[in-house]
Design a protein around this motif. Structure first.
Motif, PDB file in Angstrom:
ATOM      1  N   THR A  99     -24.399  53.597 -13.213  1.00  0.00           N
ATOM      2  CA  THR A  99     -24.279  54.457 -12.040  1.00  0.00           C
ATOM      3  C   THR A  99     -25.265  55.617 -12.163  1.00  0.00           C
ATOM      4  O   THR A  99     -25.251  56.348 -13.159  1.00  0.00           O
ATOM      5  CB  THR A  99     -22.851  55.004 -11.900  1.00  0.00           C
ATOM      6  N   LYS A 100     -26.109  55.751 -11.167  1.00  0.00           N
ATOM      7  CA  LYS A 100     -27.081  56.842 -11.151  1.00  0.00           C
ATOM      8  C   LYS A 100     -26.401  58.129 -10.695  1.00  0.00           C
ATOM      9  O   LYS A 100     -25.487  58.088  -9.864  1.00  0.00           O
ATOM     10  CB  LYS A 100     -28.231  56.507 -10.201  1.00  0.00           C
ATOM     11  N   PRO A 101     -26.858  59.273 -11.196  1.00  0.00           N
ATOM     12  CA  PRO A 101     -26.340  60.541 -10.677  1.00  0.00           C
ATOM     13  C   PRO A 101     -26.614  60.627  -9.171  1.00  0.00           C
ATOM     14  O   PRO A 101     -27.657  60.138  -8.708  1.00  0.00           O
ATOM     15  CB  PRO A 101     -27.155  61.597 -11.440  1.00  0.00           C
ATOM     16  N   PRO A 102     -25.717  61.210  -8.379  1.00  0.00           N
ATOM     17  CA  PRO A 102     -25.864  61.226  -6.919  1.00  0.00           C
ATOM     18  C   PRO A 102     -27.226  61.702  -6.423  1.00  0.00           C
ATOM     19  O   PRO A 102     -27.789  61.127  -5.503  1.00  0.00           O
ATOM     20  CB  PRO A 102     -24.742  62.151  -6.456  1.00  0.00           C
ATOM     21  N   VAL A 103     -27.755  62.746  -7.023  1.00  0.00           N
ATOM     22  CA  VAL A 103     -29.048  63.268  -6.562  1.00  0.00           C
ATOM     23  C   VAL A 103     -30.160  62.234  -6.760  1.00  0.00           C
ATOM     24  O   VAL A 103     -31.090  62.157  -5.957  1.00  0.00           O
ATOM     25  CB  VAL A 103     -29.393  64.619  -7.250  1.00  0.00           C
ATOM     26  N   LEU A 104     -30.063  61.415  -7.799  1.00  0.00           N
ATOM     27  CA  LEU A 104     -31.067  60.374  -8.045  1.00  0.00           C
ATOM     28  C   LEU A 104     -30.753  59.101  -7.263  1.00  0.00           C
ATOM     29  O   LEU A 104     -31.661  58.382  -6.847  1.00  0.00           O
ATOM     30  CB  LEU A 104     -31.164  60.074  -9.542  1.00  0.00           C
ATOM     31  N   ALA A 105     -29.474  58.816  -7.051  1.00  0.00           N
ATOM     32  CA  ALA A 105     -29.088  57.626  -6.288  1.00  0.00           C
ATOM     33  C   ALA A 105     -29.621  57.699  -4.856  1.00  0.00           C
ATOM     34  O   ALA A 105     -29.954  56.671  -4.259  1.00  0.00           O
ATOM     35  CB  ALA A 105     -27.565  57.471  -6.281  1.00  0.00           C
ATOM     36  N   ALA A 106     -29.757  58.907  -4.325  1.00  0.00           N
ATOM     37  CA  ALA A 106     -30.255  59.079  -2.956  1.00  0.00           C
ATOM     38  C   ALA A 106     -31.697  58.589  -2.818  1.00  0.00           C
ATOM     39  O   ALA A 106     -32.142  58.290  -1.712  1.00  0.00           O
ATOM     40  CB  ALA A 106     -30.160  60.546  -2.549  1.00  0.00           C
ATOM     41  N   ARG A 107     -32.409  58.467  -3.920  1.00  0.00           N
ATOM     42  CA  ARG A 107     -33.805  58.011  -3.895  1.00  0.00           C
ATOM     43  C   ARG A 107     -33.912  56.490  -3.877  1.00  0.00           C
ATOM     44  O   ARG A 107     -35.003  55.947  -3.773  1.00  0.00           O
ATOM     45  CB  ARG A 107     -34.544  58.526  -5.128  1.00  0.00           C
ATOM     46  N   GLY A 108     -32.793  55.806  -4.041  1.00  0.00           N
ATOM     47  CA  GLY A 108     -32.812  54.348  -4.151  1.00  0.00           C
ATOM     48  C   GLY A 108     -33.070  53.930  -5.582  1.00  0.00           C
ATOM     49  O   GLY A 108     -33.063  54.738  -6.501  1.00  0.00           O
ATOM     50  N   GLY A 109     -33.294  52.654  -5.772  1.00  0.00           N
ATOM     51  CA  GLY A 109     -33.544  52.153  -7.115  1.00  0.00           C
ATOM     52  C   GLY A 109     -32.287  51.639  -7.776  1.00  0.00           C
ATOM     53  O   GLY A 109     -31.221  51.524  -7.155  1.00  0.00           O
ATOM     54  N   LEU A 110     -32.420  51.362  -9.061  1.00  0.00           N
ATOM     55  CA  LEU A 110     -31.356  50.704  -9.808  1.00  0.00           C
ATOM     56  C   LEU A 110     -31.574  50.984 -11.288  1.00  0.00           C
ATOM     57  O   LEU A 110     -32.712  50.933 -11.770  1.00  0.00           O
ATOM     58  CB  LEU A 110     -31.448  49.197  -9.529  1.00  0.00           C
ATOM     59  N   TRP A 111     -30.519  51.294 -12.005  1.00  0.00           N
ATOM     60  CA  TRP A 111     -30.591  51.445 -13.453  1.00  0.00           C
ATOM     61  C   TRP A 111     -29.741  50.354 -14.087  1.00  0.00           C
ATOM     62  O   TRP A 111     -28.626  50.070 -13.620  1.00  0.00           O
ATOM     63  CB  TRP A 111     -30.044  52.794 -13.904  1.00  0.00           C
ATOM     64  N   VAL A 112     -30.255  49.743 -15.159  1.00  0.00           N
ATOM     65  CA  VAL A 112     -29.516  48.709 -15.887  1.00  0.00           C
ATOM     66  C   VAL A 112     -29.631  48.961 -17.385  1.00  0.00           C
ATOM     67  O   VAL A 112     -30.590  49.585 -17.859  1.00  0.00           O
ATOM     68  CB  VAL A 112     -30.024  47.285 -15.536  1.00  0.00           C
ATOM     69  N   ARG A 113     -28.631  48.433 -18.117  1.00  0.00           N
ATOM     70  CA  ARG A 113     -28.578  48.667 -19.557  1.00  0.00           C
ATOM     71  C   ARG A 113     -27.942  47.468 -20.248  1.00  0.00           C
ATOM     72  O   ARG A 113     -27.033  46.836 -19.705  1.00  0.00           O
ATOM     73  CB  ARG A 113     -27.739  49.915 -19.817  1.00  0.00           C
ATOM     74  N   ALA A 114     -28.411  47.186 -21.457  1.00  0.00           N
ATOM     75  CA  ALA A 114     -27.776  46.202 -22.340  1.00  0.00           C
ATOM     76  C   ALA A 114     -28.187  46.544 -23.768  1.00  0.00           C
ATOM     77  O   ALA A 114     -29.367  46.819 -24.035  1.00  0.00           O
ATOM     78  CB  ALA A 114     -28.204  44.782 -21.997  1.00  0.00           C
ATOM     79  N   ASP A 115     -27.229  46.525 -24.665  1.00  0.00           N
ATOM     80  CA  ASP A 115     -27.483  46.852 -26.069  1.00  0.00           C
ATOM     81  C   ASP A 115     -28.173  48.216 -26.146  1.00  0.00           C
ATOM     82  O   ASP A 115     -27.640  49.168 -25.622  1.00  0.00           O
ATOM     83  CB  ASP A 115     -28.268  45.729 -26.754  1.00  0.00           C
TER      84      ASP A 115
END
Length: 133
Positions: free
Chosen positions: A43-59
């Motif tokens: 989950t992106k912080p709200p201020v960054l989520a407004a810019r679009g995009g996607l964050w992913v993580r594994a290990d």
């Protein structure tokens, strides 16, 4: 995991890799990074989520996919992603319709290249202990 080649007074480490994506491609990228590569969406912080995009993580890997207005896929620049299951990952990508290109030109490692749905180059590699100098 490879040993540190040098020490610095700064304690460097990699937090994430950022790749550009075009606006509106989040769902397609989510299907690839979460569905095929089996990473977890962060989950992106709200201020960054407004810019679009996607964050992913594994290990210990985190990838930030950021929307870029004048998007061009990274054809040469790429993350080098370590894995302990290179053959399984290659088969999974191939089955999902994402071809892989094997390359044996990196001593001490087996590796292949693939592309995400928007054309960004990804390198996946696994150390080959018998060949490490």
């Amino acid at each position: 995991m490879r040993p540190a080649l040098t020490d610095s007074p700064y304690g460097y480490g990699l937090h994430h890799v950022q790749l550009a994506i075009p606006a509106g491609s989040e769902d397609e990228c989510r299907a690839f990074y979460v569905g095929v590569l089996e990473m977890t969406e962060v989950t992106k912080p709200p201020v960054l989520a407004a810019r679009g995009g996607l964050w992913v993580r594994a290990d210990t890997l985190e990838i930030h996919l950021g929307v870029e207005a004048d998007f061009r896929p990274a054809a040469k620049a790429h993350p080098g992603i370590l894995t302990t299951a290179l053959d399984h990952l290659a088969a999974r990508l191939t089955t999902a319709g994402s071809p892989v290109t094997w390359d044996d030109a990196f001593p001490g490692h087996r590796r292949f290249y693939a592309h995400d749905p928007v054309g960004n180059r990804l390198e996946f590699l696994q150390p080959h202990p018998a060949e490490i100098p």
